[in-house]
Design a protein around this motif. Structure first.
Motif, PDB file in Angstrom:
ATOM      1  N   THR A  11       0.815  -1.212   0.000  1.00 11.94           N
ATOM      2  CA  THR A  11       0.000   0.000   0.000  1.00 11.94           C
ATOM      3  C   THR A  11       0.850   1.264   0.000  1.00 11.94           C
ATOM      4  O   THR A  11       0.390   2.307  -0.445  1.00 11.94           O
ATOM      5  N   PRO A  31      -8.654   2.477   7.057  1.00 13.41           N
ATOM      6  CA  PRO A  31      -8.716   1.653   5.837  1.00 13.41           C
ATOM      7  C   PRO A  31      -9.934   1.975   4.972  1.00 13.41           C
ATOM      8  O   PRO A  31      -9.847   1.922   3.743  1.00 13.41           O
ATOM      9  N   GLU A  32     -11.056   2.317   5.597  1.00 20.79           N
ATOM     10  CA  GLU A  32     -12.250   2.676   4.824  1.00 20.79           C
ATOM     11  C   GLU A  32     -12.013   3.938   4.009  1.00 20.79           C
ATOM     12  O   GLU A  32     -12.396   4.020   2.838  1.00 20.79           O
ATOM     13  N   GLN A  34      -9.109   5.064   3.048  1.00 26.59           N
ATOM     14  CA  GLN A  34      -8.130   4.732   2.013  1.00 26.59           C
ATOM     15  C   GLN A  34      -8.814   4.086   0.815  1.00 26.59           C
ATOM     16  O   GLN A  34      -8.498   4.403  -0.332  1.00 26.59           O
ATOM     17  N   LYS A  35      -9.754   3.185   1.105  1.00 25.41           N
ATOM     18  CA  LYS A  35     -10.478   2.495   0.027  1.00 25.41           C
ATOM     19  C   LYS A  35     -11.304   3.483  -0.799  1.00 25.41           C
ATOM     20  O   LYS A  35     -11.316   3.430  -2.029  1.00 25.41           O
ATOM     21  N   LYS A  36     -11.983   4.412  -0.110  1.00 23.33           N
ATOM     22  CA  LYS A  36     -12.776   5.424  -0.820  1.00 23.33           C
ATOM     23  C   LYS A  36     -11.877   6.332  -1.654  1.00 23.33           C
ATOM     24  O   LYS A  36     -12.220   6.696  -2.784  1.00 23.33           O
ATOM     25  N   ARG A  38      -8.921   5.596  -2.913  1.00 25.98           N
ATOM     26  CA  ARG A  38      -8.420   4.834  -4.059  1.00 25.98           C
ATOM     27  C   ARG A  38      -9.485   4.789  -5.166  1.00 25.98           C
ATOM     28  O   ARG A  38      -9.192   4.985  -6.344  1.00 25.98           O
ATOM     29  N   ALA A  39     -10.739   4.564  -4.769  1.00 25.08           N
ATOM     30  CA  ALA A  39     -11.834   4.513  -5.744  1.00 25.08           C
ATOM     31  C   ALA A  39     -11.998   5.852  -6.451  1.00 25.08           C
ATOM     32  O   ALA A  39     -12.199   5.905  -7.675  1.00 25.08           O
ATOM     33  N   LYS A  89      -9.062   0.721 -13.841  1.00 27.14           N
ATOM     34  CA  LYS A  89      -9.155  -0.292 -12.792  1.00 27.14           C
ATOM     35  C   LYS A  89      -7.981  -1.270 -12.834  1.00 27.14           C
ATOM     36  O   LYS A  89      -7.539  -1.762 -11.809  1.00 27.14           O
TER      37      LYS A  89
END
Length: 112
Positions: A11, A31-32, A34-36, A38-39, A89
């Motif tokens: 990461t 982490p949530e 980070q995921k958002k 990244r999206a 993606k």
């Protein structure tokens, strides 16, 4: 604060290289989030690619899927949109990595 990150943690790699500044920032962001982030970065790259593909295919005339018929404009825009999302993606051009890094660093600076 000196953070010793796991060397096997992918990461904190940007374009294949370890980024200590990013590794430190990632410890401050959930982490949530980070995921958002990244999206959103991938979404931005897909939007850029879509714009590039749209410009690239504007002058294409001929037969088949890129022909010059009534429905071709709509079909072509949907096709370039899907190509853009798919390419972004799967790694894209690397734009999303830089956008992700910038957004994470900004979020970490706000947190503290």
């Amino acid at each position: 604060m000196n953070v010793i990150a796991n060397p096997y943690d992918k990461t904190s790699l940007i374009n294949g290289r370890r980024d200590p500044l990013l590794a430190d920032a990632l410890t401050k962001i959930s982490p949530e989030a980070q995921k958002k982030t990244r999206a959103k970065a991938e979404e931005f790259e897909a939007m850029f690619l879509n714009s590039m593909f749209s410009q690239m295919t504007t002058g294409v005339k001929g037969e088949g899927p890129f022909g010059d018929t009534t429905g071709t404009g709509v079909w072509r825009s949907m096709l370039t949109d899907e190509y853009s999302k798919s390419i972004a993606k799967s790694g894209g051009l690397g734009i999303s990595n830089d956008v992700f890094r910038t957004l994470i660093l900004q979020q970490a600076n706000r947190v503290g």
